[in-house]
Design a protein around this motif. Structure first.
Motif, PDB file in Angstrom:
ATOM      1  N   GLU A 108      15.261  28.918 -54.257  1.00  0.00           N
ATOM      2  CA  GLU A 108      15.575  29.468 -52.930  1.00  0.00           C
ATOM      3  C   GLU A 108      14.401  29.326 -51.954  1.00  0.00           C
ATOM      4  O   GLU A 108      14.393  29.950 -50.900  1.00  0.00           O
ATOM      5  CB  GLU A 108      15.996  30.932 -53.042  1.00  0.00           C
ATOM      6  N   LYS A 109      13.416  28.528 -52.346  1.00  0.00           N
ATOM      7  CA  LYS A 109      12.242  28.230 -51.507  1.00  0.00           C
ATOM      8  C   LYS A 109      11.406  29.468 -51.195  1.00  0.00           C
ATOM      9  O   LYS A 109      10.791  29.584 -50.133  1.00  0.00           O
ATOM     10  CB  LYS A 109      12.657  27.515 -50.234  1.00  0.00           C
ATOM     11  N   ALA A 110      11.369  30.400 -52.140  1.00  0.00           N
ATOM     12  CA  ALA A 110      10.620  31.637 -51.932  1.00  0.00           C
ATOM     13  C   ALA A 110       9.120  31.391 -51.789  1.00  0.00           C
ATOM     14  O   ALA A 110       8.451  32.105 -51.048  1.00  0.00           O
ATOM     15  CB  ALA A 110      10.883  32.617 -53.073  1.00  0.00           C
ATOM     16  N   VAL A 111       8.594  30.370 -52.473  1.00  0.00           N
ATOM     17  CA  VAL A 111       7.155  30.090 -52.371  1.00  0.00           C
ATOM     18  C   VAL A 111       6.800  29.694 -50.941  1.00  0.00           C
ATOM     19  O   VAL A 111       5.893  30.263 -50.335  1.00  0.00           O
ATOM     20  CB  VAL A 111       6.729  28.985 -53.367  1.00  0.00           C
ATOM     21  N   VAL A 112       7.529  28.734 -50.397  1.00  0.00           N
ATOM     22  CA  VAL A 112       7.247  28.248 -49.045  1.00  0.00           C
ATOM     23  C   VAL A 112       7.522  29.336 -48.006  1.00  0.00           C
ATOM     24  O   VAL A 112       6.727  29.545 -47.084  1.00  0.00           O
ATOM     25  CB  VAL A 112       8.058  26.965 -48.747  1.00  0.00           C
ATOM     26  N   LYS A 113       8.625  30.062 -48.168  1.00  0.00           N
ATOM     27  CA  LYS A 113       8.945  31.136 -47.218  1.00  0.00           C
ATOM     28  C   LYS A 113       7.863  32.217 -47.237  1.00  0.00           C
ATOM     29  O   LYS A 113       7.501  32.758 -46.190  1.00  0.00           O
ATOM     30  CB  LYS A 113      10.299  31.757 -47.556  1.00  0.00           C
ATOM     31  N   THR A 114       7.355  32.521 -48.421  1.00  0.00           N
ATOM     32  CA  THR A 114       6.311  33.541 -48.537  1.00  0.00           C
ATOM     33  C   THR A 114       5.026  33.075 -47.866  1.00  0.00           C
ATOM     34  O   THR A 114       4.397  33.835 -47.118  1.00  0.00           O
ATOM     35  CB  THR A 114       6.060  33.884 -50.021  1.00  0.00           C
ATOM     36  N   MET A 115       4.651  31.834 -48.109  1.00  0.00           N
ATOM     37  CA  MET A 115       3.429  31.310 -47.491  1.00  0.00           C
ATOM     38  C   MET A 115       3.591  31.235 -45.972  1.00  0.00           C
ATOM     39  O   MET A 115       2.663  31.588 -45.230  1.00  0.00           O
ATOM     40  CB  MET A 115       3.065  29.969 -48.112  1.00  0.00           C
ATOM     41  N   ASP A 116       4.757  30.808 -45.515  1.00  0.00           N
ATOM     42  CA  ASP A 116       5.017  30.787 -44.070  1.00  0.00           C
ATOM     43  C   ASP A 116       4.906  32.190 -43.472  1.00  0.00           C
ATOM     44  O   ASP A 116       4.336  32.373 -42.401  1.00  0.00           O
ATOM     45  CB  ASP A 116       6.417  30.240 -43.776  1.00  0.00           C
ATOM     46  N   ARG A 117       5.472  33.165 -44.164  1.00  0.00           N
ATOM     47  CA  ARG A 117       5.459  34.549 -43.660  1.00  0.00           C
ATOM     48  C   ARG A 117       4.037  35.100 -43.586  1.00  0.00           C
ATOM     49  O   ARG A 117       3.684  35.801 -42.633  1.00  0.00           O
ATOM     50  CB  ARG A 117       6.328  35.425 -44.568  1.00  0.00           C
ATOM     51  N   MET A 118       3.227  34.773 -44.590  1.00  0.00           N
ATOM     52  CA  MET A 118       1.837  35.241 -44.582  1.00  0.00           C
ATOM     53  C   MET A 118       1.075  34.643 -43.397  1.00  0.00           C
ATOM     54  O   MET A 118       0.325  35.343 -42.722  1.00  0.00           O
ATOM     55  CB  MET A 118       1.163  34.890 -45.904  1.00  0.00           C
ATOM     56  N   ILE A 119       1.292  33.367 -43.143  1.00  0.00           N
ATOM     57  CA  ILE A 119       0.622  32.715 -42.010  1.00  0.00           C
ATOM     58  C   ILE A 119       1.131  33.305 -40.699  1.00  0.00           C
ATOM     59  O   ILE A 119       0.353  33.606 -39.794  1.00  0.00           O
ATOM     60  CB  ILE A 119       0.820  31.186 -42.052  1.00  0.00           C
ATOM     61  N   GLU A 120       2.441  33.485 -40.593  1.00  0.00           N
ATOM     62  CA  GLU A 120       3.025  34.070 -39.382  1.00  0.00           C
ATOM     63  C   GLU A 120       2.446  35.454 -39.112  1.00  0.00           C
ATOM     64  O   GLU A 120       2.106  35.795 -37.972  1.00  0.00           O
ATOM     65  CB  GLU A 120       4.538  34.159 -39.552  1.00  0.00           C
ATOM     66  N   LEU A 121       2.321  36.246 -40.152  1.00  0.00           N
ATOM     67  CA  LEU A 121       1.764  37.592 -40.006  1.00  0.00           C
ATOM     68  C   LEU A 121       0.311  37.528 -39.550  1.00  0.00           C
ATOM     69  O   LEU A 121      -0.100  38.256 -38.647  1.00  0.00           O
ATOM     70  CB  LEU A 121       1.868  38.357 -41.325  1.00  0.00           C
ATOM     71  N   GLU A 122      -0.445  36.632 -40.148  1.00  0.00           N
ATOM     72  CA  GLU A 122      -1.857  36.486 -39.771  1.00  0.00           C
ATOM     73  C   GLU A 122      -1.980  36.022 -38.322  1.00  0.00           C
ATOM     74  O   GLU A 122      -2.795  36.537 -37.560  1.00  0.00           O
ATOM     75  CB  GLU A 122      -2.558  35.501 -40.708  1.00  0.00           C
ATOM     76  N   LEU A 123      -1.158  35.042 -37.936  1.00  0.00           N
ATOM     77  CA  LEU A 123      -1.221  34.546 -36.561  1.00  0.00           C
ATOM     78  C   LEU A 123      -0.811  35.620 -35.561  1.00  0.00           C
ATOM     79  O   LEU A 123      -1.430  35.753 -34.512  1.00  0.00           O
ATOM     80  CB  LEU A 123      -0.320  33.319 -36.398  1.00  0.00           C
ATOM     81  N   SER A 124       0.222  36.383 -35.879  1.00  0.00           N
ATOM     82  CA  SER A 124       0.674  37.412 -34.935  1.00  0.00           C
ATOM     83  C   SER A 124      -0.327  38.552 -34.835  1.00  0.00           C
ATOM     84  O   SER A 124      -0.445  39.184 -33.796  1.00  0.00           O
ATOM     85  CB  SER A 124       2.056  37.941 -35.321  1.00  0.00           C
ATOM     86  N   SER A 125      -1.067  38.816 -35.914  1.00  0.00           N
ATOM     87  CA  SER A 125      -2.044  39.901 -35.847  1.00  0.00           C
ATOM     88  C   SER A 125      -3.322  39.468 -35.141  1.00  0.00           C
ATOM     89  O   SER A 125      -4.053  40.292 -34.619  1.00  0.00           O
ATOM     90  CB  SER A 125      -2.368  40.427 -37.248  1.00  0.00           C
ATOM     91  N   SER A 126      -3.585  38.153 -35.105  1.00  0.00           N
ATOM     92  CA  SER A 126      -4.801  37.686 -34.447  1.00  0.00           C
ATOM     93  C   SER A 126      -4.558  37.305 -32.988  1.00  0.00           C
ATOM     94  O   SER A 126      -5.494  37.041 -32.255  1.00  0.00           O
ATOM     95  CB  SER A 126      -5.397  36.491 -35.197  1.00  0.00           C
ATOM     96  N   THR A 127      -3.284  37.264 -32.574  1.00  0.00           N
ATOM     97  CA  THR A 127      -2.939  36.936 -31.197  1.00  0.00           C
ATOM     98  C   THR A 127      -2.661  38.215 -30.433  1.00  0.00           C
ATOM     99  O   THR A 127      -1.766  38.965 -30.799  1.00  0.00           O
ATOM    100  CB  THR A 127      -1.679  36.037 -31.157  1.00  0.00           C
ATOM    101  N   PRO A 128      -3.436  38.480 -29.379  1.00  0.00           N
ATOM    102  CA  PRO A 128      -3.193  39.701 -28.611  1.00  0.00           C
ATOM    103  C   PRO A 128      -1.816  39.658 -27.959  1.00  0.00           C
ATOM    104  O   PRO A 128      -1.440  38.677 -27.352  1.00  0.00           O
ATOM    105  CB  PRO A 128      -4.291  39.713 -27.553  1.00  0.00           C
ATOM    106  N   THR A 129      -1.069  40.721 -28.146  1.00  0.00           N
ATOM    107  CA  THR A 129       0.252  40.825 -27.552  1.00  0.00           C
ATOM    108  C   THR A 129       0.594  42.305 -27.411  1.00  0.00           C
ATOM    109  O   THR A 129       0.075  43.123 -28.149  1.00  0.00           O
ATOM    110  CB  THR A 129       1.317  40.096 -28.401  1.00  0.00           C
ATOM    111  N   THR A 130       1.455  42.592 -26.478  1.00  0.00           N
ATOM    112  CA  THR A 130       1.836  43.985 -26.290  1.00  0.00           C
ATOM    113  C   THR A 130       2.994  44.371 -27.201  1.00  0.00           C
ATOM    114  O   THR A 130       3.155  45.511 -27.546  1.00  0.00           O
ATOM    115  CB  THR A 130       2.237  44.250 -24.828  1.00  0.00           C
ATOM    116  N   ALA A 131       3.807  43.406 -27.579  1.00  0.00           N
ATOM    117  CA  ALA A 131       4.928  43.700 -28.471  1.00  0.00           C
ATOM    118  C   ALA A 131       5.262  42.463 -29.273  1.00  0.00           C
ATOM    119  O   ALA A 131       5.288  41.367 -28.747  1.00  0.00           O
ATOM    120  CB  ALA A 131       6.140  44.129 -27.663  1.00  0.00           C
ATOM    121  N   SER A 132       5.497  42.665 -30.531  1.00  0.00           N
ATOM    122  CA  SER A 132       5.898  41.561 -31.387  1.00  0.00           C
ATOM    123  C   SER A 132       7.096  42.007 -32.206  1.00  0.00           C
ATOM    124  O   SER A 132       7.050  43.035 -32.861  1.00  0.00           O
ATOM    125  CB  SER A 132       4.752  41.163 -32.320  1.00  0.00           C
ATOM    126  N   SER A 133       8.147  41.210 -32.190  1.00  0.00           N
ATOM    127  CA  SER A 133       9.330  41.568 -32.964  1.00  0.00           C
ATOM    128  C   SER A 133       9.086  41.364 -34.453  1.00  0.00           C
ATOM    129  O   SER A 133       9.882  41.770 -35.271  1.00  0.00           O
ATOM    130  CB  SER A 133      10.518  40.709 -32.525  1.00  0.00           C
TER     131      SER A 133
END
Length: 139
Positions: A66-91
């Motif tokens: 079910e591609k859980a490895v790739v989805k997990t790695m993508d999610r970790m990167i997405e989380l890191e990028l969203s936490s390092s990018t200043p924003t007022t709201a993130s869905s």
């Protein structure tokens, strides 16, 4: 979110809960794998927890398929990028306090899945699938 939370609880309950989920109809693994990419960190975290607790010698191949490895790695990167990018709201961030649980559950799932050759090949393929430059930049 509640479905992922319930699945996580059943999977953590022990062999009986795990067996119930692994033999359920319809199969919850595809849905839990899709929930890794949910807009809310807490839902992603619960699904990662459930999948990591469901990961056994018998079920790992189904989870990897079910591609859980790739989805997990993508999610970790997405989380890191969203936490390092200043924003007022993130869905994609429920609250900052949910992020450590997601990262812990993601790390546990990756550790479980990369014990298997197919899981390791998906992890290696994450950077060698033709998008390595973009992903290397993200990392």
């Amino acid at each position: 979110s509640e479905a992922a939370k319930a699945a996580s609880g059943l999977a953590a309950w022990g062999p009986d809960g795990r067996d119930y989920l692994l033999h359920a109809d319809p199969d919850p693994i595809p849905l839990l794998s899709e929930m890794i990419s949910d807009n809310f960190v807490v839902c992603s975290s619960w699904s990662l927890s459930a999948l990591s607790n469901l990961c056994t010698d018998d079920s790992a191949e189904r989870i990897i398929k079910e591609k859980a490895v790739v989805k997990t790695m993508d999610r970790m990167i997405e989380l890191e990028l969203s936490s390092s990018t200043p924003t007022t709201a993130s869905s994609h961030i429920s609250t900052e306090s949910d992020a450590p649980a997601l990262l812990a559950n993601a790390s546990k799932l990756l550790a479980n899945l990369t014990r298997y050759p197919q899981g390791r090949s998906h992890a290696v393929g994450f950077l060698t699938d033709g998008s390595s430059e973009a992903r290397a930049t993200q990392i």
